[in-house]
Write a protein that holds these residues in place. Sequence first.
Motif, PDB file in Angstrom:
ATOM      1  N   THR C 190       0.889  -1.267  -0.773  1.00  0.00           N
ATOM      2  CA  THR C 190      -0.459  -0.311  -0.326  1.00  0.00           C
ATOM      3  C   THR C 190       0.781   1.012  -0.082  1.00  0.00           C
ATOM      4  O   THR C 190       0.537   2.095  -0.446  1.00  0.00           O
ATOM      5  CB  THR C 190      -1.609   0.087   1.334  1.00  0.00           C
ATOM      6  N   ILE C 191       1.516   1.117   0.660  1.00  0.00           N
ATOM      7  CA  ILE C 191       3.625   2.503   1.121  1.00  0.00           C
ATOM      8  C   ILE C 191       3.336   2.835  -0.817  1.00  0.00           C
ATOM      9  O   ILE C 191       3.977   3.500  -1.049  1.00  0.00           O
ATOM     10  CB  ILE C 191       4.106   2.067   2.032  1.00  0.00           C
ATOM     11  N   GLN C 192       3.536   1.568  -1.786  1.00  0.00           N
ATOM     12  CA  GLN C 192       4.870   1.065  -2.230  1.00  0.00           C
ATOM     13  C   GLN C 192       4.045   2.070  -3.496  1.00  0.00           C
ATOM     14  O   GLN C 192       4.064   2.903  -4.217  1.00  0.00           O
ATOM     15  CB  GLN C 192       4.900   0.095  -3.259  1.00  0.00           C
ATOM     16  N   ALA C 193       2.051   1.855  -3.541  1.00  0.00           N
ATOM     17  CA  ALA C 193       1.312   2.144  -4.461  1.00  0.00           C
ATOM     18  C   ALA C 193       1.652   4.225  -4.586  1.00  0.00           C
ATOM     19  O   ALA C 193       1.303   4.933  -5.163  1.00  0.00           O
ATOM     20  CB  ALA C 193      -0.121   2.083  -3.994  1.00  0.00           C
ATOM     21  N   GLN C 194       1.223   4.480  -3.171  1.00  0.00           N
ATOM     22  CA  GLN C 194       1.478   5.685  -2.783  1.00  0.00           C
ATOM     23  C   GLN C 194       2.944   6.571  -3.237  1.00  0.00           C
ATOM     24  O   GLN C 194       2.909   7.739  -3.788  1.00  0.00           O
ATOM     25  CB  GLN C 194       1.280   5.752  -0.798  1.00  0.00           C
ATOM     26  N   ILE C 195       4.166   6.010  -3.198  1.00  0.00           N
ATOM     27  CA  ILE C 195       5.365   6.232  -3.730  1.00  0.00           C
ATOM     28  C   ILE C 195       5.292   6.634  -4.830  1.00  0.00           C
ATOM     29  O   ILE C 195       5.777   7.687  -5.658  1.00  0.00           O
ATOM     30  CB  ILE C 195       5.900   5.313  -2.885  1.00  0.00           C
ATOM     31  N   LEU C 196       4.754   5.004  -5.550  1.00  0.00           N
ATOM     32  CA  LEU C 196       5.065   5.669  -6.772  1.00  0.00           C
ATOM     33  C   LEU C 196       4.169   6.693  -7.949  1.00  0.00           C
ATOM     34  O   LEU C 196       3.823   7.716  -8.658  1.00  0.00           O
ATOM     35  CB  LEU C 196       4.502   4.119  -7.391  1.00  0.00           C
ATOM     36  N   ASP C 197       2.636   7.328  -7.265  1.00  0.00           N
ATOM     37  CA  ASP C 197       2.037   7.558  -7.181  1.00  0.00           C
ATOM     38  C   ASP C 197       2.280   9.300  -7.147  1.00  0.00           C
ATOM     39  O   ASP C 197       2.676   9.622  -7.932  1.00  0.00           O
ATOM     40  CB  ASP C 197       0.413   7.680  -6.575  1.00  0.00           C
ATOM     41  N   LEU C 198       3.150   9.531  -6.446  1.00  0.00           N
ATOM     42  CA  LEU C 198       3.772  10.577  -5.650  1.00  0.00           C
ATOM     43  C   LEU C 198       4.924  11.421  -6.695  1.00  0.00           C
ATOM     44  O   LEU C 198       5.626  11.830  -7.449  1.00  0.00           O
ATOM     45  CB  LEU C 198       4.451  10.452  -4.414  1.00  0.00           C
ATOM     46  N   MET C 199       5.504  10.124  -7.092  1.00  0.00           N
ATOM     47  CA  MET C 199       6.611  10.511  -7.743  1.00  0.00           C
ATOM     48  C   MET C 199       5.936  11.152  -9.375  1.00  0.00           C
ATOM     49  O   MET C 199       7.214  11.528 -10.217  1.00  0.00           O
ATOM     50  CB  MET C 199       7.600   8.899  -8.757  1.00  0.00           C
ATOM     51  N   LEU C 200       4.931   9.938  -9.558  1.00  0.00           N
ATOM     52  CA  LEU C 200       4.347  10.330 -11.268  1.00  0.00           C
ATOM     53  C   LEU C 200       4.362  11.600 -11.000  1.00  0.00           C
ATOM     54  O   LEU C 200       4.244  12.481 -11.701  1.00  0.00           O
ATOM     55  CB  LEU C 200       3.641   9.579 -11.811  1.00  0.00           C
ATOM     56  N   GLU C 201       3.509  12.305 -10.036  1.00  0.00           N
ATOM     57  CA  GLU C 201       3.317  13.432  -9.970  1.00  0.00           C
ATOM     58  C   GLU C 201       3.511  14.680  -9.436  1.00  0.00           C
ATOM     59  O   GLU C 201       3.533  15.252 -10.380  1.00  0.00           O
ATOM     60  CB  GLU C 201       2.324  12.826  -8.368  1.00  0.00           C
ATOM     61  N   LEU C 202       4.529  14.258  -9.276  1.00  0.00           N
ATOM     62  CA  LEU C 202       5.760  15.311  -8.950  1.00  0.00           C
ATOM     63  C   LEU C 202       6.793  15.420 -10.856  1.00  0.00           C
ATOM     64  O   LEU C 202       7.270  16.662 -10.889  1.00  0.00           O
ATOM     65  CB  LEU C 202       6.736  14.864  -7.769  1.00  0.00           C
ATOM     66  N   LYS C 203       6.855  14.630 -11.479  1.00  0.00           N
ATOM     67  CA  LYS C 203       7.136  14.441 -12.732  1.00  0.00           C
ATOM     68  C   LYS C 203       6.698  15.238 -13.051  1.00  0.00           C
ATOM     69  O   LYS C 203       7.032  16.143 -13.656  1.00  0.00           O
ATOM     70  CB  LYS C 203       7.848  13.300 -13.027  1.00  0.00           C
TER      71      LYS C 203
END
Lengths: 296, 326, 326
Positions: C190-203
């Motif tokens: 569940t944390i992995q999903a958060q972090i991947l989403d965050l990276m895409l958003e920041l990108k």
Amino acid sequence: MSQAQVSVQVNEPVEQVYSPAADFWRRLRKNKLAMVSLVFLLALTMVAVFAPYVAPYDPYLSDMPKALQGPSSEHLLGNDELGRDILSRIIYGARISLRVGLIAVGIALSAGMVLGSTAGYYGGRLDNIIMRLMDIMLAFPSILLAIALMAVLGRGVENAIIAIGIVSIPEYARIVRGSVLSVKENEYVQAACAIGNNDWQIIFRHILPNVMAPVIVRATLGISTAILETSALGFLGLGVVPPYAEWGTMLGSGRGYMFNAPHLVFFPGIAITLTVMAFNLLGDGLRDALDPRLRR
Amino acid sequence: MSVLVHVTNLTKYFSIRKGIFGKEVGQVKAVDGLTFDIRKGETLGLVGESGCGKSTTGRLILRLLEPTAGRVEFEGKDVFKATPGEMRALRKDMQIIFQDPYASLNPRMSVGDIIAEPIKLYKLASGPEIQKRVEHLLSCVGLASYHARRYPHEFSGGQRQRVGIARALALNPKLIVCDEPVSALDVSIQSQVLNLLKDLQQEFGLTYLFIAHGLNVVKHVSDRIGVMYLGKMVELAGDDELYNNPLHPYTKALLSAVPIPDPRAKKQRIILTGDVPSPVNPPRGCRFHTRCFCSQDICKHHEPVFKRVKPGHWVACHLVEEENKK
Amino acid sequence: MTQTLLQVKDLKTHFFLEDGVVPAVDGVSFHLNRGETLAVVGESGSGKSITATSIMRLIPNPPGRIVGGEILFNGEDLLKKTEKEMRAIRGNRISMIFQEPMTSLNPVFRVGHQIAESLMVHQGLNKQEALEKSIEMLRLTGIPSPEKRAHDFPHQMSGGMRQRVMIAMALCCRPELLIADEPTTALDVTIQAQILDLMLELKEQLGTAIIMITHDLAVVAEVADRAVVMYCGKLVEEAPVLELFDNPLHPYTRGLLKSIPHINDNQERLYMIEGMVPALTNLPPGCSFAPRCPEARPRCHVERPSLKEVSPGRRVSCWLHEGGVR
């Protein structure tokens, strides 16, 4: 055994098997200083064992006319204050020094292993009691504690060995306990429990072999400390009783003639230094070769 | 299907001690009142995030840890009441495979000795017979007999895991607890080990308790799946039922968070906010309510009961009960 | 300004060990466009992480050394830069995040200060400004109450939080390139999903290009635009993500894709790539994958294929595709 066999690895069997021991020896051999030290110590051991055949003279035979005579072709390292041959005394002294070193460390090591592994494996109150006791012993300078023990036990080689052995127990107990604590977290220890080993079997078969590396290194260095401490006790006149040839005692009794006959202290001093250094270098080499992180 | 292991109210609190007198300053509620069965011949999967107590559960069932409360019955025998002698006999029937193939093999023993050790301990064979059994076990797990002379550091992760499996098989156990057996392995090796486990299960009629954090792996191997969160089981159901009809909000979120190796897959993700709370001081009421996307007042104050909502489908959630009452 | 941000040409990074030379990266070429996400996929020992550390010029020397190739960043060869020039680039124009956030954060400094330090060094901000900016970065990465968390030490945070801090630190100077080395491998689903989403958003927000190093094809599917697949220090395939998953060309890529257990289908057995990764010191003379390849032909065992373009944007290193896509 139907489908299970499908993925048999097809590597060619190579006959060269690197057991941890063979691996260790291969690495140790690469360390020149350690190998020189090892050869020196083996030679010293041989000399000590065969002292009666190797020594040119009787180490206790006093030849007063030759007292304090310097090195000569007859007496390679000269004669002491009673005219005894110094080379022969050093050769006989090696017997005592090596014996003291090995037996004292043996005592310390076995007691330290039992106490340390018990404390580390069982933990809790037992651990607390054992280790606080060790802390109390460590609070005294070890030579002082050894002197105090000698005062109780009396002079003599055996008592010196026992005293020096006892004072170095805490060091080994601490090292063993620390290693046991980390090794026991490994899953293979749990696996050993799961296949029905009892505590005793787990400690001896699965834990202790894996804590030996740092312990062996410490023991090698410990032998040199023990030799130094025996010499110190001898020098202070507390260790080996005078007629016996012991390096520290020789140093102590030669002290008075240091200025007119320096060879009386020089040669025993060299013997102590070389031996101690050899044990230290060997210990360093062992540490590098036994690198606890076995190559993966 | 008959029940092999019966777990009732299994609880394990680890004490946190501080100071020289070891005063207890708190408890980690690692496992808190688990009740479930493991049926003969099945694979029961346990999933959950780190700190949910799934590994502790596995070790408790094997009595590698002593429980704080609860019972585990293995073929009707109470595991925690067994005397050392009875325990020895029980250990023969239940084995474990560990996650870390680097830490689970004694580096000072050759692979042959590692596999022979249980055989010798239980005197299952003697003399040259031991060697034969070791070779047979090695071939069962896809290794060659010359591997017996080698030491663990000469093997790759996947091969070490095979050695660990051979050691577990040596006693002909009935139950094997697989504690994250493939998490440390590469993808291509992972499928080899999963297939091997499946083959061995059929061949030897094994029962698995399969613990993992990867839902796709658990789904692949399990017949039934239990989902754990902070020491509690929140849902237990057959694998297809759990996947097609998840009832607990946490299960739903977990399923939606599993990354799918398909760039065209529809992503309707339930992103949970925040982190898993500390098991030292778990939230009151439902433990999931702090992260739950549909939590209500009742969830904050009352702990939901683990209830059967359908044949074979258990769940611990207030909201699910309400749905059923309607 | 050109569209190409990074161009790696024939990069060779070798490690000189007692047992011989290990060609960890052996002739790797690829490019990365501005604002693009490129996944570098491979198993352990494939050289994917060494490729990343080579770009950062952080290869420990000895035993490692970049022995050949060019790394053109905005047209300038990073391999020709002095160490001082590299220091001005690292953390400023190219930054990196690692798998284990605990070991990459300094445990004795508060996280706010660690971010601020980078800002003070690279952007010449004073302490006050840098601290304010670092709090702003923490907010951007979705850390709740960043004013307070900036004063936390790394050990007071959870794994997911620490990875957010790492991302904040990596992005604070608005780098043109972010290299992420298995950023979610150590995290829960569940944390992995958060972090991947965050990276895409920041990108999207910052326009940073990302090189995502991973072994997990699911992560590739989630985030990447294009992917390169590595095996034994070489690139075996390069393709846009959709094409890679729809029509993988290299047998290794095909094997990897088939061996992942999918959560939504019920296959009994998984596909397996037989055997294991060969030692880099002892690679087969032909294609490195030939011994494990189900489609290997005699030629594959003796002659090493090279990376050839088979259609625009698609390259594969395999004799089967010598005459274009089959």
